[in-house]
Motif scaffolding. Sequence first.
Motif, short mmCIF file in Angstrom:
data_model
loop_
_atom_site.label_atom_id
_atom_site.label_comp_id
_atom_site.label_asym_id
_atom_site.label_seq_id
_atom_site.Cartn_x
_atom_site.Cartn_y
_atom_site.Cartn_z
N LEU A 191 0.84 -1.19 0.00
CA LEU A 191 0.00 0.00 0.00
C LEU A 191 0.88 1.25 0.00
CD1 LEU A 191 -2.75 1.41 0.19
CD2 LEU A 191 -2.60 1.20 2.68
N THR A 192 0.68 2.09 -1.02
CA THR A 192 1.42 3.35 -1.11
C THR A 192 0.52 4.48 -0.63
OG1 THR A 192 2.73 2.57 -2.99
CG2 THR A 192 2.62 4.95 -2.64
N VAL A 193 0.99 5.22 0.36
CA VAL A 193 0.24 6.35 0.91
C VAL A 193 0.83 7.63 0.34
CG1 VAL A 193 -0.46 7.54 3.00
CG2 VAL A 193 -0.23 5.06 3.02
N LYS A 194 -0.02 8.40 -0.36
CA LYS A 194 0.42 9.65 -0.99
C LYS A 194 -0.16 10.83 -0.24
CE LYS A 194 0.76 11.89 -5.51
NZ LYS A 194 0.41 11.79 -6.95
N THR A 195 0.70 11.74 0.20
CA THR A 195 0.26 12.88 1.00
C THR A 195 -0.20 14.03 0.12
OG1 THR A 195 2.45 13.91 1.10
CG2 THR A 195 1.95 12.24 2.76
N ARG A 196 -0.73 15.06 0.77
CA ARG A 196 -1.20 16.24 0.06
C ARG A 196 -0.07 16.93 -0.69
NH1 ARG A 196 -4.98 20.04 3.47
NH2 ARG A 196 -6.55 18.62 2.60
N GLU A 197 1.13 16.83 -0.14
CA GLU A 197 2.28 17.48 -0.78
C GLU A 197 2.88 16.63 -1.89
OE1 GLU A 197 1.94 17.00 2.43
OE2 GLU A 197 1.55 19.02 3.19
N GLY A 198 2.35 15.42 -2.10
CA GLY A 198 2.87 14.56 -3.15
C GLY A 198 3.89 13.56 -2.68
N GLU A 199 4.22 13.55 -1.41
CA GLU A 199 5.18 12.59 -0.89
C GLU A 199 4.52 11.21 -0.78
OE1 GLU A 199 6.27 14.23 2.82
OE2 GLU A 199 7.53 15.81 1.97
N GLU A 200 5.32 10.15 -1.00
CA GLU A 200 4.79 8.79 -0.98
C GLU A 200 5.50 7.95 0.08
OE1 GLU A 200 5.00 7.13 -4.86
OE2 GLU A 200 3.41 8.42 -5.69
N LEU A 242 -15.01 -7.70 -4.69
CA LEU A 242 -13.91 -8.56 -4.25
C LEU A 242 -13.06 -7.76 -3.27
CD1 LEU A 242 -12.06 -11.04 -4.38
CD2 LEU A 242 -10.94 -10.00 -6.37
N TYR A 243 -13.03 -8.18 -2.07
CA TYR A 243 -12.19 -7.52 -1.09
C TYR A 243 -11.41 -8.57 -0.32
CZ TYR A 243 -16.12 -8.71 1.99
OH TYR A 243 -17.10 -9.36 2.67
N TYR A 244 -10.53 -8.08 0.48
CA TYR A 244 -9.61 -8.99 1.14
C TYR A 244 -9.69 -8.83 2.65
CZ TYR A 244 -7.75 -9.35 -3.57
OH TYR A 244 -7.64 -9.55 -4.91
N THR A 245 -9.63 -9.94 3.31
CA THR A 245 -9.56 -9.91 4.77
C THR A 245 -8.10 -9.72 5.14
OG1 THR A 245 -11.45 -11.39 4.95
CG2 THR A 245 -10.04 -11.15 6.89
N ALA A 246 -7.83 -8.51 5.66
CA ALA A 246 -6.44 -8.17 5.98
C ALA A 246 -6.23 -8.24 7.48
CB ALA A 246 -6.12 -6.77 5.46
N ALA A 306 -8.39 0.69 3.43
CA ALA A 306 -7.66 0.48 2.19
C ALA A 306 -7.04 -0.91 2.14
CB ALA A 306 -6.57 1.54 2.03
N LEU A 307 -6.52 -1.39 3.26
CA LEU A 307 -5.94 -2.73 3.31
C LEU A 307 -7.00 -3.79 3.09
CD1 LEU A 307 -3.52 -2.27 6.35
CD2 LEU A 307 -2.86 -2.52 3.95
N VAL A 308 -8.17 -3.60 3.69
CA VAL A 308 -9.26 -4.56 3.54
C VAL A 308 -9.74 -4.61 2.09
CG1 VAL A 308 -11.67 -5.00 4.12
CG2 VAL A 308 -10.05 -4.43 5.92
N LYS A 309 -9.81 -3.46 1.43
CA LYS A 309 -10.25 -3.41 0.04
C LYS A 309 -9.16 -3.83 -0.93
CE LYS A 309 -13.82 0.15 0.44
NZ LYS A 309 -14.24 1.49 -0.01
N GLY A 310 -7.95 -3.96 -0.43
CA GLY A 310 -6.86 -4.35 -1.31
C GLY A 310 -6.38 -3.22 -2.19
#
Length: 586
Positions: A191-200, A242-246, A306-310
């Motif tokens: 999972l990539t988290v992208k911030t408001r400033e564009g940082e990942e 389709l989702y995932y049990t995380a 987000a993890l649950v949805k994959g």
Amino acid sequence: MNNIDDDEKIENECGAADTDKMIWESEDAKPAKPEDMIWGQDSSGSPEAGSADNSSDQSGSEPVFTFDANTDSTVDEEQTEESPSDQAQAGIFDTTDDTASADSAADQGGIQPENDHASDKGRKKKKKMPKVCKIILIVLAAVIVCTYISVSVWFMFHYNYKTYINGVDYSFYTLDEIDDVITEHIKDYSLTVKTREGEEYVISPDSIALDIQPNITARQIIKKQNGFLWPYYMTMKKDYDLYYTAKYDDSKLKELLHSFAFTQDANMEKPTDAYVTIQNGKSTIISETEGNYVDFDKLCAIIDEALVKGEKLLELDQTDVYAEPEITSESQSIIDEQEKLAKILELTITYSIDQVSWKLTSEDYGDWINITKDGITFSHDKIQEYVENMAARYDTYGVPRNFRTHDGRVVTLDNTWYGWKIDVEGETEELTKLLEAGESTERVPLLDCYAAVYRDGGDDIGDTYIECDFGQQHIYVYVDGELVLDSDCVSGGLSNNCKTPGGVYTILYTKTPAVLIGDDYETPVKYWMPFIGELGIGFHDATWRGSFGGDIYKNNGSHGCVNLPLSVAEKLFNIAYEGMPVVCYY
């Protein structure tokens, strides 16, 4: 022999292959005699009725044979031995149609047609076509059924048209292909988290002990689609989630998030609300700022979802994880406030004191405005400061002034109990009300003291006044700049320390008659015009004096009043009015 010839004739015309279609009573027997055949039998089966209808045709008609178009072989001998009545009931011979045709021909004036071989041949051809069509239809039906079954079997292993999983079109995919999609997702997931400033920032499965399992398999999805009903499913869109049990270590996730720079307080800035201010004298909305302050609890919840949805990419700016300003530049409250402030900034208060005037505009009061969530208010301290400055600028009471005397001299008058004086406290309250009302107006400030006039340059005495030259012991009365009265006088005595003070004063009131009361005297007078109330000093007649002017005031002066001859006092009384300036000097 005629019957045999007729038989050969029919065979020749119809063909040898069709002769077996002809139904005879017996293969070896000769054709039935005309008298043995059933003629014109009606629907009731009554021979008599048929005989009656066809009596005119029996002598010249040939027998009518009925052919079985659906029979491939001739009737057995046992069948030929049946009686004519049985054959009639079985439909072997049918003369009803021929009789009807003959009747129709007779009605039209023609000759009754014979049942010739040509009509039999036409009937036989027409009855051959249904068999061919049946064969074609059977073959076509077989092809259709086989095709339908084949397609149905195919759809048992492929997804139907318009099959969507999580919004992605997987029409006609196989089970293995969907299984590969699920397997690859789990294998390569992060999972990539992208911030408001564009940082990942990347959250890998290992960093949080993540275990992912799908909620549904490819086979479970296809079981929801009946392969044999594929035409029905082709017409409808099918959406599957389709989702995932995380499962993951919550403490490791929080520890990882706290290590990210964008969640640390030093790197976060809270949002600010939009507000209204004054720029260049105009009402202006300053837009809100978004900031980048993250609600950590919301962040954890959003990442869990987000993890649950994959999901593989989480853009925080598309969520509500950031603290938002309460008031934006589009908020109705801020728009109303801006309009109200704009109206206030248009406000102009025009002050005036006699001939002197000035204006209070937004350039003056712009920085007095306080804009809060509760609305627009004005600073009381700044309003009072303005009024105090206004009083300092326009007050003339107690202020030293220069005065040009009757003989052209300029004297400075320090002791003045005369002039304009603004009521600072009262005017502060009134001005606050005017500003809050937001209406332009013209106004005279509240005053504690008044003068005769107020002219540009500071002149507040004007052209109508009483001038007292105590050095010469003489008074001069001017009205509109013209000298209308002058006279000698006696002022306060110097020897008894009752010197009449110099300065500028005003007539407080006029009275006739009056009694003057002091510490050691009580003197009646006819005309009394006081101008220094605290000291009890004023103009009055002094009938006990025989002379005025000169140096009398030095040794025999008054107790402080200005003594006048009775006639002069009377004239002055008629000229004087409350507020008339009195200028005294030596």
